[in-house]
Design a protein around this motif. Sequence first.
Motif, short mmCIF file in Angstrom:
data_model
loop_
_atom_site.label_atom_id
_atom_site.label_comp_id
_atom_site.label_asym_id
_atom_site.label_seq_id
_atom_site.Cartn_x
_atom_site.Cartn_y
_atom_site.Cartn_z
N TRP A 279 -3.02 -8.81 -8.63
CA TRP A 279 -3.33 -9.79 -7.59
C TRP A 279 -4.71 -10.40 -7.78
CZ3 TRP A 279 -1.57 -7.30 -2.32
CH2 TRP A 279 -0.17 -7.35 -2.23
N ASP A 280 -5.21 -10.44 -8.98
CA ASP A 280 -6.57 -10.94 -9.20
C ASP A 280 -6.60 -12.29 -9.89
OD1 ASP A 280 -5.57 -9.89 -11.57
OD2 ASP A 280 -7.52 -9.18 -12.25
N CYS A 281 -5.47 -13.00 -9.92
CA CYS A 281 -5.38 -14.23 -10.69
C CYS A 281 -5.60 -15.50 -9.87
CB CYS A 281 -4.02 -14.32 -11.37
SG CYS A 281 -3.73 -12.95 -12.50
N ARG A 282 -5.57 -15.41 -8.58
CA ARG A 282 -5.70 -16.60 -7.74
C ARG A 282 -7.02 -16.59 -6.98
NH1 ARG A 282 0.26 -17.43 -5.05
NH2 ARG A 282 1.40 -17.61 -7.00
N GLU A 283 -7.41 -17.78 -6.51
CA GLU A 283 -8.65 -17.89 -5.72
C GLU A 283 -8.60 -17.04 -4.47
OE1 GLU A 283 -10.02 -21.81 -4.79
OE2 GLU A 283 -9.61 -22.51 -6.82
N SER A 284 -7.41 -16.85 -3.93
CA SER A 284 -7.30 -16.06 -2.70
C SER A 284 -7.68 -14.60 -2.92
CB SER A 284 -5.90 -16.18 -2.11
OG SER A 284 -4.93 -15.88 -3.08
N ALA A 285 -7.71 -14.14 -4.17
CA ALA A 285 -8.21 -12.79 -4.43
C ALA A 285 -9.67 -12.69 -4.03
CB ALA A 285 -8.02 -12.42 -5.90
N GLU A 286 -10.45 -13.72 -4.29
CA GLU A 286 -11.85 -13.73 -3.86
C GLU A 286 -11.95 -13.82 -2.34
OE1 GLU A 286 -14.81 -13.01 -5.40
OE2 GLU A 286 -13.41 -12.40 -6.96
N ASP A 287 -10.98 -14.47 -1.70
CA ASP A 287 -10.94 -14.46 -0.23
C ASP A 287 -10.79 -13.03 0.28
OD1 ASP A 287 -11.03 -17.23 -0.31
OD2 ASP A 287 -8.92 -17.50 0.26
N LEU B 132 -9.97 -16.67 6.62
CA LEU B 132 -9.46 -16.30 5.30
C LEU B 132 -8.25 -15.38 5.35
CD1 LEU B 132 -12.79 -15.73 3.35
CD2 LEU B 132 -11.35 -17.77 3.43
N SER B 133 -8.04 -14.68 6.44
CA SER B 133 -6.89 -13.78 6.53
C SER B 133 -5.76 -14.45 7.30
CB SER B 133 -7.29 -12.46 7.19
OG SER B 133 -7.71 -12.66 8.51
N ASP B 134 -4.57 -13.92 7.13
CA ASP B 134 -3.42 -14.45 7.87
C ASP B 134 -3.33 -13.84 9.26
OD1 ASP B 134 -2.21 -16.23 5.87
OD2 ASP B 134 -2.04 -14.39 4.71
N ARG B 135 -3.81 -12.62 9.40
CA ARG B 135 -3.87 -11.93 10.68
C ARG B 135 -5.03 -10.95 10.63
NH1 ARG B 135 0.81 -12.79 9.07
NH2 ARG B 135 0.97 -11.01 7.68
N TRP B 136 -5.57 -10.63 11.79
CA TRP B 136 -6.59 -9.59 11.87
C TRP B 136 -6.58 -9.03 13.28
CZ3 TRP B 136 -11.13 -8.90 14.68
CH2 TRP B 136 -11.49 -9.97 15.50
N ILE C 114 -3.54 -10.32 4.36
CA ILE C 114 -3.38 -11.54 3.58
C ILE C 114 -1.99 -11.46 2.95
CG2 ILE C 114 -4.20 -12.89 1.60
CD1 ILE C 114 -7.01 -11.75 2.20
N GLU C 115 -1.20 -12.49 3.14
CA GLU C 115 0.15 -12.50 2.60
C GLU C 115 0.13 -12.33 1.09
OE1 GLU C 115 3.05 -12.57 4.22
OE2 GLU C 115 2.06 -12.66 6.17
N ALA C 116 1.02 -11.48 0.59
CA ALA C 116 1.11 -11.22 -0.85
C ALA C 116 1.40 -12.50 -1.63
CB ALA C 116 2.20 -10.18 -1.13
N SER C 117 2.15 -13.40 -1.04
CA SER C 117 2.49 -14.65 -1.73
C SER C 117 1.25 -15.49 -2.03
CB SER C 117 3.48 -15.46 -0.89
OG SER C 117 2.91 -15.78 0.36
N ARG C 118 0.17 -15.29 -1.29
CA ARG C 118 -1.08 -16.01 -1.57
C ARG C 118 -1.85 -15.39 -2.72
NH1 ARG C 118 -4.43 -16.00 3.69
NH2 ARG C 118 -5.97 -16.77 2.21
N LEU C 119 -1.53 -14.14 -3.05
CA LEU C 119 -2.30 -13.41 -4.06
C LEU C 119 -1.64 -13.42 -5.44
CD1 LEU C 119 -3.26 -10.49 -1.71
CD2 LEU C 119 -4.84 -12.18 -2.65
N ALA C 120 -0.34 -13.30 -5.50
CA ALA C 120 0.36 -13.26 -6.80
C ALA C 120 1.84 -13.42 -6.59
CB ALA C 120 0.09 -11.95 -7.53
N SER C 121 2.54 -13.65 -7.67
CA SER C 121 3.97 -13.86 -7.58
C SER C 121 4.76 -12.56 -7.65
CB SER C 121 4.44 -14.80 -8.68
OG SER C 121 4.09 -14.28 -9.94
N ARG C 122 4.15 -11.49 -8.17
CA ARG C 122 4.90 -10.24 -8.22
C ARG C 122 4.39 -9.26 -7.17
NH1 ARG C 122 2.63 -5.90 -11.56
NH2 ARG C 122 0.65 -6.58 -12.40
N ARG C 123 5.29 -8.43 -6.69
CA ARG C 123 4.96 -7.46 -5.64
C ARG C 123 4.42 -6.18 -6.28
NH1 ARG C 123 9.04 -5.22 -1.02
NH2 ARG C 123 7.56 -3.79 -0.12
N PRO C 124 3.26 -5.70 -5.82
CA PRO C 124 2.66 -4.50 -6.42
C PRO C 124 3.24 -3.21 -5.85
CG PRO C 124 1.26 -5.32 -4.71
CD PRO C 124 2.44 -6.29 -4.82
#
Length: 129
Positions: free
Chosen positions: A24-32, A96-100, A115-125
């Motif tokens: 899940w470290d490939c998208r900008e949302s990982a830095e979020d 930055l989060s979807d819920r808190w 943060i929704e997984a779909s914002r972080l990567a395409s595969r589920r960890p």
Amino acid sequence: MRSVRGAVAKGRDFTRQALRDWGWDCRESAEDAVLVVSELVTNAALHAHGCHELVLTAGETLHIDVLDGEKVLPSPRAVPRPGVPGGHGLHIVQRLSDRWGSYAHATGKVVWAEIEASRLASRRPPGPH
């Protein structure tokens, strides 16, 4: 974790490694996600007797829990003032989060964010970290 700087740095490093492990470290949302952790750990260090535990759980969401030693639940300041230090952390978490949220427990509270997984990567960890 003893100091704000040390606690936040450890929280960021832990989060980056978990995101990397989960792919899940490939998208900008990982830095979020890293910034959300930074804000929650900073708030725990400054306002709640320190961060007692940081728990990241992967699934349909990245679930972030920060446990601290203060039972008073946090609330964002009504309007943070631009250019004035402090009071922006929970607004950053909200944006930055979807819920808190937060809840009390026996020795303090948990402040959490998702943060929704779909914002972080395409595969589920796999499971928790």
